[in-house]
Design a protein around this motif. Structure first.
Motif, PDB file in Angstrom:
ATOM      1  N   THR A   1      -9.519  -0.786 -10.840  1.00 47.21           N
ATOM      2  CA  THR A   1      -9.216  -2.125 -10.327  1.00 47.21           C
ATOM      3  C   THR A   1      -8.824  -3.016 -11.498  1.00 47.21           C
ATOM      4  N   MET A   7      -2.496   3.406  -4.101  1.00 49.09           N
ATOM      5  CA  MET A   7      -2.659   2.103  -4.738  1.00 49.09           C
ATOM      6  C   MET A   7      -2.366   0.981  -3.752  1.00 49.09           C
ATOM      7  N   GLU A   8      -3.130  -0.096  -3.892  1.00 46.21           N
ATOM      8  CA  GLU A   8      -2.897  -1.303  -3.108  1.00 46.21           C
ATOM      9  C   GLU A   8      -2.682  -2.471  -4.054  1.00 46.21           C
ATOM     10  N   THR A  45      -5.900  -2.139  -6.659  1.00 45.68           N
ATOM     11  CA  THR A  45      -6.931  -1.108  -6.567  1.00 45.68           C
ATOM     12  C   THR A  45      -6.240   0.236  -6.422  1.00 45.68           C
ATOM     13  N   THR A 105       0.846  -1.190   0.000  1.00 44.79           N
ATOM     14  CA  THR A 105       0.000   0.000   0.000  1.00 44.79           C
ATOM     15  C   THR A 105       0.879   1.236   0.000  1.00 44.79           C
ATOM     16  N   ILE A 109      -6.839   4.654  -6.511  1.00 37.96           N
ATOM     17  CA  ILE A 109      -7.733   5.819  -6.509  1.00 37.96           C
ATOM     18  C   ILE A 109      -6.883   7.044  -6.786  1.00 37.96           C
ATOM     19  N   LYS A 146     -11.482   5.502  -9.562  1.00 40.38           N
ATOM     20  CA  LYS A 146     -11.076   4.242  -8.917  1.00 40.38           C
ATOM     21  C   LYS A 146     -10.841   3.200 -10.000  1.00 40.38           C
TER      22      LYS A 146
END
Length: 270
Positions: free
Chosen positions: A260, A221-222, A240, A168, A242, A258
């Motif tokens: 993904t 971002m993750e 994911t 993250t 944003i 967002k």
């Protein structure tokens, strides 16, 4: 004897189905394809995959130097947070249609991976780390943005790369437009005029659209790793992100976007 051709056809069909359903089939086929096989097919926009059985773990030595290389991020769904219908409602992310074809993925992204005790840190260094993407909201509004991983700085818990590793962090979102871009009225940052031809702007009402400036944004971002092949160092999963949308050189309000999609990469010793 007359059944041999039918038997051979059945065996060929079975082999085709097994190959198509195998988790690592896409990675193998993509590696063996030529430029003519990929050109204008969209295959270059896909990320390699790993089979579902790739559930390994790669222990990391704190004294060694590592890099994450060949990172591929393929957006599959994009949501835009639009304005609420009234002030009593909160803005919600709504699914939007990706209009950009074949050039939405980030690829060959690489960076340093450091191990400090039970923590991992990743610093992005380069690669094909940005793409210009446009999506269509349900109401008909087109929203452009720069999908990016530039200067991505992320952390994760653990001293190994495993199926429970989650990175993250934040990254830089560059401006969608460059300084030489001219809007429909000929206004730009370093070229063109600063106002619409025919009328001289007066007052603050004209400043918003006329005065351009280079504006960077920041995204979060993750990266969630769900598959690891310890024998090859490959990993795969989902991501994911944003981030803000385009602001037309600082003259429009940015919308939250967002994104993904699928993740792929490879761990190597530096």
């Amino acid at each position: 004897m007359r059944f041999r051709p039918l038997l051979a056809l059945a065996l060929a069909l079975c082999l085709t189905l097994v190959t198509a359903c195998g988790g690592g089939a896409k990675a193998v086929e993509r590696a063996n394809l030529t430029y003519d096989d990929i050109h204008n097919t969209g295959l270059a926009n896909d990320c390699p995959t790993l089979p579902e059985s790739a559930r390994g773990s790669i222990p990391l030595d704190g004294s060694a130097k590592y890099q994450l290389r060949e990172i591929c991020l393929h957006p599959s769904e994009v949501y835009v947070k639009g304005e609420p219908a009234n002030k009593r409602q909160e803005a919600q992310f709504v699914p939007s249609k990706i209009l950009t074809r074949y050039t939405t993925s980030l690829d060959q992204v690489y960076g340093d991976l450091k191990v400090s005790g039970d923590d991992l840190s990743f610093s992005e260094l380069g690669g094909l780390d940005f793409q210009l993407v446009t999506v269509l909201m349900p109401g008909g509004e087109e929203v452009p943005f720069v999908f990016s991983s530039k200067e991505f700085e992320a952390k994760a818990a653990g001293a190994a790369l495993s199926t429970s590793t989650d990175f993250t962090g934040s990254y830089r979102v560059p401006s969608y437009r460059t300084s030489n871009f001219l809007d429909p009225k000929g206004r730009g940052l370093t070229t063109g005029v600063e106002y619409a031809q025919g009328l001289v702007p007066a007052g603050d009402d004209f400043v918003g659209e006329s005065v351009k400036r280079y504006v960077d944004g920041t995204g979060t971002m993750e990266l969630s790793i769900t598959k690891v092949d310890s024998s090859t160092g490959e990993f795969a999963g989902v991501f994911t992100a944003i981030q803000p949308s385009d602001t037309d050189m600082g003259t429009k309000k940015a919308l939250d976007v967002k994104i993904t999609g699928q993740l792929y990469g490879r761990l190597e010793k530096a």
